[in-house]
Design a protein around this motif. Structure first.
Motif, PDB file in Angstrom:
ATOM      1  N   ASN A 184       0.778  -1.244   0.000  1.00  0.00           N
ATOM      2  CA  ASN A 184       0.000   0.000   0.000  1.00  0.00           C
ATOM      3  C   ASN A 184       0.812   1.298   0.000  1.00  0.00           C
ATOM      4  O   ASN A 184       0.277   2.350   0.355  1.00  0.00           O
ATOM      5  CB  ASN A 184      -0.915   0.024   1.233  1.00  0.00           C
ATOM      6  N   ASP A 185       2.069   1.267  -0.399  1.00  0.00           N
ATOM      7  CA  ASP A 185       2.876   2.490  -0.410  1.00  0.00           C
ATOM      8  C   ASP A 185       3.333   2.840  -1.819  1.00  0.00           C
ATOM      9  O   ASP A 185       3.516   1.955  -2.666  1.00  0.00           O
ATOM     10  CB  ASP A 185       4.129   2.326   0.464  1.00  0.00           C
ATOM     11  N   ARG A 191      12.023   6.294  -0.846  1.00  0.00           N
ATOM     12  CA  ARG A 191      11.378   7.149   0.155  1.00  0.00           C
ATOM     13  C   ARG A 191       9.878   7.216  -0.095  1.00  0.00           C
ATOM     14  O   ARG A 191       9.434   7.248  -1.235  1.00  0.00           O
ATOM     15  CB  ARG A 191      11.987   8.555   0.136  1.00  0.00           C
ATOM     16  N   LYS A 192       9.121   7.308   0.984  1.00  0.00           N
ATOM     17  CA  LYS A 192       7.668   7.229   0.886  1.00  0.00           C
ATOM     18  C   LYS A 192       7.074   8.503   0.298  1.00  0.00           C
ATOM     19  O   LYS A 192       7.272   9.600   0.816  1.00  0.00           O
ATOM     20  CB  LYS A 192       7.073   6.944   2.256  1.00  0.00           C
ATOM     21  N   LEU A 193       6.347   8.333  -0.791  1.00  0.00           N
ATOM     22  CA  LEU A 193       5.637   9.425  -1.448  1.00  0.00           C
ATOM     23  C   LEU A 193       4.171   9.429  -1.050  1.00  0.00           C
ATOM     24  O   LEU A 193       3.562  10.492  -0.901  1.00  0.00           O
ATOM     25  CB  LEU A 193       5.750   9.282  -2.973  1.00  0.00           C
ATOM     26  N   LEU A 216      -0.927  11.754  -0.235  1.00  0.00           N
ATOM     27  CA  LEU A 216       0.088  11.938  -1.285  1.00  0.00           C
ATOM     28  C   LEU A 216       0.812  13.254  -1.067  1.00  0.00           C
ATOM     29  O   LEU A 216       0.183  14.314  -0.980  1.00  0.00           O
ATOM     30  CB  LEU A 216      -0.588  11.927  -2.663  1.00  0.00           C
ATOM     31  N   ASN A 217       2.133  13.196  -0.999  1.00  0.00           N
ATOM     32  CA  ASN A 217       2.952  14.400  -0.829  1.00  0.00           C
ATOM     33  C   ASN A 217       3.245  14.999  -2.202  1.00  0.00           C
ATOM     34  O   ASN A 217       3.951  14.382  -3.005  1.00  0.00           O
ATOM     35  CB  ASN A 217       4.259  14.063  -0.124  1.00  0.00           C
ATOM     36  N   ILE A 218       2.727  16.170  -2.475  1.00  0.00           N
ATOM     37  CA  ILE A 218       2.884  16.785  -3.799  1.00  0.00           C
ATOM     38  C   ILE A 218       3.905  17.917  -3.740  1.00  0.00           C
ATOM     39  O   ILE A 218       5.002  17.797  -4.264  1.00  0.00           O
ATOM     40  CB  ILE A 218       1.532  17.289  -4.336  1.00  0.00           C
ATOM     41  N   ILE A 232      12.734   9.440   5.666  1.00  0.00           N
ATOM     42  CA  ILE A 232      12.046   8.280   5.086  1.00  0.00           C
ATOM     43  C   ILE A 232      10.990   8.655   4.053  1.00  0.00           C
ATOM     44  O   ILE A 232      10.406   7.779   3.424  1.00  0.00           O
ATOM     45  CB  ILE A 232      11.384   7.421   6.187  1.00  0.00           C
ATOM     46  N   ALA A 233      10.725   9.965   3.887  1.00  0.00           N
ATOM     47  CA  ALA A 233       9.644  10.383   2.992  1.00  0.00           C
ATOM     48  C   ALA A 233      10.125  11.427   2.001  1.00  0.00           C
ATOM     49  O   ALA A 233      11.199  12.010   2.148  1.00  0.00           O
ATOM     50  CB  ALA A 233       8.468  10.922   3.801  1.00  0.00           C
TER      51      ALA A 233
END
Length: 333
Positions: A184-185, A191-193, A216-218, A232-233
């Motif tokens: 689910n990532d 790195r986690k988006l 969601l990181n935009i 980590i992101a």
């Protein structure tokens, strides 16, 4: 669409966008909307106050020179219409959890598919009870709600399917390699988006409502995040070196969710799923450690089965299947 939007406002903004980089006269705008020139001026002033840059030149009219990067309802609806995506959506300033809000609305009889978005979440969450950092205006927090009337097994395969579809679509759009990490990532360079949390309300052996939550990181600035998150992101903007229109990316994501759900409901997806897994999986053919309720197990990922359960080849050559678990890349296998 969002029922609170005004069609005249949409038509006005659409006319300005169509004329770019040129001008459209106030008279033409008034004729198009069937309103007075005074009304046009008032509506344009409102758009300016909301972050649109509009240049006015005597005898030429008005030109739209810039749009807000932040998520804007009018822009989102126009982008959705351009993509041919029909979906009811709601944008809240703040809520505890978009998943909870979407479930409440569907339970109360709201039409579906339904999308609930929020500019800020006070109790955003991910899998295994983890908190999702969700108080940044550059992040997209949404929940996609449907009534699939399917067995619970539908949920896992749909989650993996959506992750792979979004990885492909975002990679194409941003020119950045986005990968899906089972189950689910979404990742960029490890790195986690984005994270996906799928939840359902069951009636006997059928799902009545299914909610797929997405964070969601935009445009988030990584250096403003908590220290424990920075390493980590990542975000699309940080990975690509450029900012994106939140409205455009949101429309793209919503359209992909609608299309992915429709495709999943309407026919066999095994061939496409296999192709997407081969190209966009972050862990395929990689040594991993999977953590389950029985402990940690190491192996090499060889694929997923027809239910989207993960298949690992253990050190002794045995192929073992996992329906759930927390996966991390491992250098010890």
């Amino acid at each position: 669409m969002n029922a609170s939007l005004n069609e005249d406002d949409l038509s006005l903004l659409a006319a300005l966008r169509e004329a770019r980089p040129g001008f459209v006269s106030g008279e033409d705008l008034a004729d198009r909307l069937g309103v007075s020139r005074v009304s046009i001026k008032s509506r344009l002033d409102k758009l300016k106050a909301e972050g649109f840059a509009i240049e006015a030149v005597r005898k030429q009219g008005y030109s739209l020179t810039a749009e807000p990067e932040a998520l804007h309802p009018l822009l989102l609806e126009l982008e959705l219409r351009a993509l041919g995506a029909g979906v009811d959506w709601i944008l809240l300033d703040e809520c505890a959890s978009t998943n909870d809000e979407a479930m409440r609305r569907l339970t109360d009889g709201a039409p579906c598919p339904l999308v609930v978005m929020s500019r800020k979440q006070s109790a955003g969450r991910g899998r295994l009870g983890r908190r999702w950092h969700s108080d940044d205006a550059g992040n997209l927090m949404l929940s996609f709600g449907v009534r699939p009337d399917k067995p619970p097994a539908f949920m896992q395969r749909f989650t993996v399917w959506v992750g792979l579809r979004l990885a492909a679509r975002l990679s194409e759009f941003s020119s950045v390699a986005v990968k899906a990490k089972w189950p689910n990532d979404l990742l960029i360079n490890g790195r986690k988006l984005a994270g996906i949390l799928t939840e359902a309300r069951l009636d006997a052996d059928r799902m009545r409502e299914l909610i797929l939550g997405l964070g969601l990181n935009i445009n988030s600035a990584v250096d403003t995040w908590p220290v424990e998150v920075r390493s980590i992101a990542t975000s699309l903007a940080s990975a690509s070196g450029r900012a994106f229109s939140m409205s455009q990316v949101t429309a793209l994501v919503l359209a992909e969710l609608v299309n992915a759900y429709t495709d999943y409901q309407n026919g066999a997806i095994d061939t496409e799923m296999e192709c997407l897994w081969g190209e966009f999986s972050a862990i395929n053919q990689q040594p991993v450690t999977i953590t389950t309720y029985d402990g940690e197990i190491e192996g090499e990922v060889v694929g997923i089965d027809t239910t989207s359960a993960l298949q690992l080849r253990l050190a002794n050559g045995e192929i073992k299947t996992f329906a759930a678990g927390d996966v991390s890349l491992s250098g010890n296998y």
